[in-house]
Enzyme design. Structure first.
Site, short mmCIF file in Angstrom:
data_model
loop_
_atom_site.label_atom_id
_atom_site.label_comp_id
_atom_site.label_asym_id
_atom_site.label_seq_id
_atom_site.Cartn_x
_atom_site.Cartn_y
_atom_site.Cartn_z
CB THR A 404 -0.96 0.02 1.21
OG1 THR A 404 -1.71 1.24 1.19
CG2 THR A 404 -0.24 -0.12 2.53
CG HIS A 456 3.40 -12.66 15.86
ND1 HIS A 456 4.57 -13.22 15.40
CD2 HIS A 456 3.74 -12.02 17.01
CE1 HIS A 456 5.56 -12.93 16.22
NE2 HIS A 456 5.08 -12.20 17.21
#
Length: 485
Positions: A404, A456
């Site tokens: 982005t 994660h």
């Protein structure tokens, strides 16, 4: 062949298709045809907006448009009939379902939803002979309400119930070949089953809707008109219960309410699902990209890049791909259903693009195998198609990682949220001239900040840190595009 069978073969219904992967609804943006227009197989008849993109729908039949079942701006479930086509317009007027009886037909009325089998049309009251082989479902009795034999028999015969009970019971009619549409019970409004379902979905009581259809039938437009908010009249509040005036109240005419739908609705749902499903970790690094910015200018003059759009995002994308190649375990997905980690040997690089309809993330398929000119070509096509609102649902499916570019808005960096199903997203901040220690001296250098968010569950701190450090290393020393690539 019966008239009913002939009509079924003559009129073809086109249902809202699933134009994406598992989409459940779409909004009709624009009709390109109207009833009476001639259409051919493959002709685009409307444009719809799904939760992913705007898509044009072709009709699979030749014929004349018979009916448009929904207006523009209406959201329709996948599998719902949106248009019907008369495939044999030269056959003349539509044949009635059965020969008319001697008496004049009564006003058509909507049958109960549980009376009419799916796919069959109700016969008008006063039409059709009654073969003995067909059975009719009994009307359900409302609990707690005594049966009224005379009124019920009159209703079954297709006549309105008399105001005063007759002296003698009316004989039951012979079974009909199809469910007979009856006159409404006292106070029951006239409406077809789809209109009743629409009113139920919108929370509209049909008894409060003013009908505009023939014979007093309530149409879809009537329901939508009843659902439209009307200006609330001023209501006088008794002085005894009126609260103290609040000077900070904002009048309704200074606010705008916009329905959440289409791309914006899908984006909101995806971001909420991602934020509360994947445990996000975001790391940052500030890097001197002076050499990369010089390389951008040199590539613009390179004959091999002639006619291609060369910008810093192109080299950031290439650096990201090279870093993933060095750390392939980053390119993975979490399969919750099977409790597995799916490692992928391909990289579909998503590019977040702001469009008039909202933020979308199309991706470049197999971006890791593209040369720099190929990557530049596909990146330019991706952005151009997105801005025109022509991105296909397939182009937004199957992404593995995303970039982005918040720097185009002058933003230094951010904490991006993962695109659902992906393992990482890189935010590229604004490139600014800043004081920087270079070769032991403070100099003005072009500097940017990168932010990497990752899942994660898939990527631990060490792996995420190594990935981000390698991206920065390539941008600081772009010759690594060759030595590492």
């Amino acid at each position: 062949m019966t008239a009913s069978t002939a009509n079924d073969q003559r009129f073809r219904e086109f249902k809202m298709p699933d134009v994406g992967e598992g989409l459940t609804e779409a909004e009709i943006l624009k009709w390109y045809v109207q009833p009476g227009d001639t259409v051919t197989d493959g002709q685009v008849v409307c444009e719809v907006e799904t939760a992913k993109a705007a898509v044009e729908l072709p009709i699979p039949y030749d014929g004349v448009v018979h009916e448009l079942n929904f207006g523009e701006g209406v959201t329709v479930d996948v599998g719902t009939v949106i248009i019907s086509v008369d495939t044999d317009p030269g056959a003349g007027p539509v044949a009635p379902a059965a020969a008319p009886a001697a008496e004049a037909p009564a006003a058509p009325a909507a049958p109960e939803e549980d009376e009419e089998p799916q796919g069959r049309q109700a016969v008008l009251v006063g039409y059709g002979a009654a073969p003995s082989s067909t059975k009719r479902r009994p009307r359900r009795q409302q609990p707690g309400v005594p049966a009224q034999p005379a009124a019920l028999q009159a209703e079954l015969n297709g006549h309105a119930a008399p105001a005063v009970a007759p002296a003698a019971p009316v004989a039951a009619p012979a079974p009909a070949p199809a469910p007979v549409a009856s006159a409404p019970a006292a106070g029951r409004p006239l409406a077809k089953p789809p209109v009743r379902k629409l009113a139920k979905d919108l929370g509209i009581d049909l008894a409060t809707v003013a009908p505009t259809g023939p014979e007093g039938i309530i149409t879809r437009e009537d329901v939508y008109a009843a659902a439209a908010p009307a200006p609330a009249p001023a209501v006088a509040v008794p002085a005894a219960v009126a609260p103290a005036p609040v000077p900070a109240v904002v009048s309704a005419d200074r606010e705008r309410r916009v329905p959440v739908k289409g791309v914006r609705k899908a984006t909101a749902q995806a971001m909420v699902a991602s934020a509360f499903t994947a445990p996000h970790v975001t790391e940052f690094i500030t890097v001197d990209v002076t050499r990369t910015m010089k390389l951008v200018q040199e590539l613009k003059q390179d004959p091999d890049m002639a006619g291609l759009r060369v910008n810093p995002l192109l080299l950031v994308a290439k650096a990201f791909l090279i870093a993933i190649r060095r750390h392939p375990d980053v390119n993975a997905a979490w399969d919750e259903a099977n409790q597995e980690i799916v490692y992928k040997d391909y990289i579909n690089l998503g590019i977040a693009a702001a469009t008039p309809r909202g933020l979308i993330v199309p991706n470049i398929k197999d971006a890791g195998t593209k040369t720099l000119p190929q990557l530049a070509t596909e990146l330019a096509e991706l952005v151009s198609t997105a801005r025109e609102g022509k991105t296909s649902p397939a182009a937004m499916s199957g992404g593995t990682v995303t970039i982005t570019n918040v720097g185009v808005f002058g933003v230094d960096t951010g904490t991006p949220i993962l695109n659902p199903g992906e393992s990482a997203i890189l935010a590229f901040g604004a490139v600014k001239l800043q004081p920087w220690v270079h070769k032991g001296k403070v100099k003005a250098r072009q500097v940017t900040t990168l932010a990497l968010s990752f899942d994660h569950r898939l990527i631990d701190g060490e792996l995420g840190s190594r990935l981000l450090a390698d991206i920065a290393a390539v941008l600081e020393q772009p010759r690594r595009l060759i030595t590492w690539g």
